[in-house]
Design an enzyme around this catalytic site. Structure first.
Site, PDB file in Angstrom:
ATOM      1  N   CYS A 108      20.069  35.444  76.320  1.00 48.13           N
ATOM      2  CA  CYS A 108      20.498  34.318  75.483  1.00 48.13           C
ATOM      3  C   CYS A 108      20.842  33.178  76.437  1.00 48.13           C
ATOM      4  CB  CYS A 108      21.704  34.722  74.639  1.00 48.13           C
ATOM      5  SG  CYS A 108      22.302  33.371  73.611  1.00 48.13           S
ATOM      6  N   CYS A 115      28.046  20.819  73.743  1.00 42.48           N
ATOM      7  CA  CYS A 115      27.138  20.449  72.658  1.00 42.48           C
ATOM      8  C   CYS A 115      27.731  19.270  71.898  1.00 42.48           C
ATOM      9  CB  CYS A 115      26.934  21.625  71.707  1.00 42.48           C
ATOM     10  SG  CYS A 115      25.742  21.260  70.388  1.00 42.48           S
ATOM     11  N   CYS A 119      29.677  21.553  65.331  1.00 41.83           N
ATOM     12  CA  CYS A 119      29.873  22.523  64.241  1.00 41.83           C
ATOM     13  C   CYS A 119      31.282  23.114  64.366  1.00 41.83           C
ATOM     14  CB  CYS A 119      28.827  23.629  64.297  1.00 41.83           C
ATOM     15  SG  CYS A 119      27.156  22.964  64.279  1.00 41.83           S
ATOM     16  N   CYS A 122      32.149  26.718  65.999  1.00 47.48           N
ATOM     17  CA  CYS A 122      31.451  27.102  67.232  1.00 47.48           C
ATOM     18  C   CYS A 122      32.247  26.661  68.466  1.00 47.48           C
ATOM     19  CB  CYS A 122      30.063  26.455  67.229  1.00 47.48           C
ATOM     20  SG  CYS A 122      29.199  26.610  68.795  1.00 47.48           S
ATOM     21  N   CYS A 341      27.483  35.119  69.156  1.00 44.03           N
ATOM     22  CA  CYS A 341      26.993  33.805  68.729  1.00 44.03           C
ATOM     23  C   CYS A 341      28.160  32.849  68.561  1.00 44.03           C
ATOM     24  CB  CYS A 341      26.320  33.912  67.370  1.00 44.03           C
ATOM     25  SG  CYS A 341      24.793  34.799  67.401  1.00 44.03           S
TER      26      CYS A 341
HETATM   27  N1  SAH Z   1      22.622  24.913  68.702  1.00 42.32           N
HETATM   28  C1  SAH Z   1      21.778  25.903  68.166  1.00 42.32           C
HETATM   29  C2  SAH Z   1      21.746  27.170  68.944  1.00 42.32           C
HETATM   30  C3  SAH Z   1      23.033  27.694  69.516  1.00 42.32           C
HETATM   31  S1  SAH Z   1      24.163  28.392  68.369  1.00 42.32           S
HETATM   32  C4  SAH Z   1      22.144  26.181  66.716  1.00 42.32           C
HETATM   33  O1  SAH Z   1      23.201  25.754  66.282  1.00 42.32           O
HETATM   34  O2  SAH Z   1      21.340  26.791  66.032  1.00 42.32           O
HETATM   35  C5  SAH Z   1      23.394  29.920  67.924  1.00 42.32           C
HETATM   36  C6  SAH Z   1      23.796  30.425  66.537  1.00 42.32           C
HETATM   37  O3  SAH Z   1      25.161  30.849  66.523  1.00 42.32           O
HETATM   38  C7  SAH Z   1      23.669  29.376  65.445  1.00 42.32           C
HETATM   39  O4  SAH Z   1      23.035  29.903  64.312  1.00 42.32           O
HETATM   40  C8  SAH Z   1      25.118  29.055  65.142  1.00 42.32           C
HETATM   41  O5  SAH Z   1      25.275  28.539  63.861  1.00 42.32           O
HETATM   42  C9  SAH Z   1      25.773  30.382  65.334  1.00 42.32           C
HETATM   43  N2  SAH Z   1      27.210  30.327  65.506  1.00 42.32           N
HETATM   44  C10 SAH Z   1      27.931  29.325  66.056  1.00 42.32           C
HETATM   45  N3  SAH Z   1      29.247  29.648  66.057  1.00 42.32           N
HETATM   46  C11 SAH Z   1      29.350  30.868  65.501  1.00 42.32           C
HETATM   47  C12 SAH Z   1      30.449  31.735  65.253  1.00 42.32           C
HETATM   48  N4  SAH Z   1      31.696  31.414  65.586  1.00 42.32           N
HETATM   49  N5  SAH Z   1      30.196  32.924  64.645  1.00 42.32           N
HETATM   50  C13 SAH Z   1      28.930  33.278  64.332  1.00 42.32           C
HETATM   51  N6  SAH Z   1      27.855  32.503  64.569  1.00 42.32           N
HETATM   52  C14 SAH Z   1      28.056  31.305  65.148  1.00 42.32           C
HETATM   53 FE1  SF4 Z   2      26.022  23.045  68.955  1.00 43.48          FE
HETATM   54 FE2  SF4 Z   2      27.383  25.231  68.350  1.00 43.48          FE
HETATM   55 FE3  SF4 Z   2      26.514  23.641  66.412  1.00 43.48          FE
HETATM   56 FE4  SF4 Z   2      24.752  25.111  67.800  1.00 43.48          FE
HETATM   57  S1  SF4 Z   2      26.386  25.898  66.457  1.00 43.48           S
HETATM   58  S2  SF4 Z   2      24.597  22.944  67.261  1.00 43.48           S
HETATM   59  S3  SF4 Z   2      25.744  25.092  69.825  1.00 43.48           S
HETATM   60  S4  SF4 Z   2      28.015  23.083  67.961  1.00 43.48           S
END
Ligand code: SAH
Ligand code: SF4
Length: 348
Positions: A108, A115, A119, A122, A341
């Site tokens: 990964c 970023c 979100c 995250c 994730c």
């Molecule tokens: N930026 C990209 C890829 C990195 S995040 C994206 O957002 O898709 C990879 C995955 O992890 C994404 O689907 C994201 O929504 C998820 N993710 C982020 N924070 C998380 C959390 N706390 N618990 C579970 N999944 C999470």
């Molecule tokens: Fe960025 Fe995290 Fe959102 Fe993916 S899930 S776009 S890494 S803030």
């Protein structure tokens, strides 16, 4: 003053060939150098004895063949996951995760330090944006994992890459695509393009560009909400790229690429895991060649939500099946070392 050398790993094989010719050397040397690095795992110029000394000297003067240092290495208690905090040349830190489940080895990989997408659930989003990674810094993470695998078992090779680490890969489109070209080069690591999955928060122009360029990698789209309002509450960039436009881009991608999209749905108790939420996903995606990956929320410092339990997750799955939508519930691995994730950050 020391000259600033370019990163060898930023170069595709073709770019290395052109550079070599520009320096006045034969393209045969470029091909041999490429094989030394990507097939024989040799990084010391003096060990590349098949190359003329003059060519080696020139390449060593112009190109840096280094790899990021491991700042911290952690292993999950179940033994399946290893997380590496890597220090880049400017001392920025990124995280790379190696997952070794039975019969499947996956890296990964991060595409940015931090970023910009914000979100709420995250950890990477919570830390904010530091900078884009170069193609070479993305490639170096795969090489690092490959080295680890080789040291654990010389027969073992990296087979799958998910661009799901820190950062939004379609916000750093060019570097990410150059990196995938280098990783898939048949004279090098030779990863199958079908073994690379890119996950995006829903950067609409990037999805359209992937489709137009016919990039053969797998695409995962993070959805999390099936109405514009619900999605925007979790994914702020939904205000910039609204759900309607995202769905249009996804349908365009599927039609043009003739390839399924994986949708990711982080399951948060009471927030987006009810039967009504599942029906809304079903209605939204019905008729698309799609699969939904359900990810029970992993804990992060900046978000107080609770992960959906197994039973409610299965109920969600059953409802999706009524709309002919296949789905999986992602196994929670590496949570004890914050390698799941959305848990990657560099604040330690
Ligand atoms: N930026 C990209 C890829 C990195 S995040 C994206 O957002 O898709 C990879 C995955 O992890 C994404 O689907 C994201 O929504 C998820 N993710 C982020 N924070 C998380 C959390 N706390 N618990 C579970 N999944 C999470
Ligand atoms: Fe960025 Fe995290 Fe959102 Fe993916 S899930 S776009 S890494 S803030």
């Amino acid at each position: 003053m020391p000259t600033l050398r370019a990163n060898f790993h930023d170069l595709t094989r073709e770019a290395l060939r052109l550079l070599t010719v520009r320096w006045g050397f034969s393209p045969v040397h470029a091909a041999r150098l490429w094989r030394y690095v990507y097939l024989d795992r040799i990084e010391a110029w003096e060990l590349m004895t098949d190359l003329p000394v003059r060519y080696r000297d020139r390449a060593a003067a112009e190109l840096a063949l280094t790899h990021p240092e491991i700042a911290v290495e952690t292993h999950s208690s179940d033994g399946f996951t290893r997380k590496y905090l890597l220090a880049l040349a400017d001392d920025r830190r990124i995280e790379t995760v190696l997952m070794r489940f039975t019969g499947r080895v996956t890296a990964c990989i991060s595409s940015q330090a931090g970023c910009a997408m914000g979100c709420v659930f995250c950890a990477t989003g919570q830390m904010g944006f530091t900078r884009h990674l170069s193609a070479g810094e993305i490639v170096a993470q795969a090489l690092h994992v490959n080295r680890v695998l080789h040291s654990l078992n010389p027969g073992e090779r990296l087979r799958n890459i998910v661009l799901m680490g820190m950062g939004e890969p379609l916000h750093n489109y060019d570097a990410v695509m150059t990196a995938t070209e280098i990783l898939c080069d048949t004279a090098g690591l030779s990863l199958g393009t079908k073994q690379i999955t890119l996950s995006t928060v829903g950067v609409v122009p990037g999805i359209v560009r992937l489709a137009d360029e016919g990039r053969p990698i797998h695409l995962a789209v993070s959805l999390h909400g099936a109405t514009q309002e619900e999605r925007a509450a979790l994914v702020p960039v939904a205000k910039k790229w609204p759900l309607d436009a995202l769905m249009e881009a996804c349908r365009y991608y599927i039609a043009k690429q003739q390839r399924r999209i994986f949708y990711e749905w982080t399951l948060i108790e009471g927030k987006n895991d009810t039967a009504e939420n599942a029906h809304a996903v079903g209605r939204l995606l019905h008729g698309q060649d799609a699969q939904v990956n359900l990810i029970p929320l992993n804990p992060t410092a900046g978000f107080a939500g609770i992960p959906t339990g197994q039973e409610a997750a299965r109920r969600f799955q059953t409802i999706l099946a009524e709309y002919n939508l296949p789905s999986t519930i992602r196994q929670r691995r590496g949570i004890d070392i914050a390698a799941g994730c959305g848990q990657l950050a560099n604040a330690r």
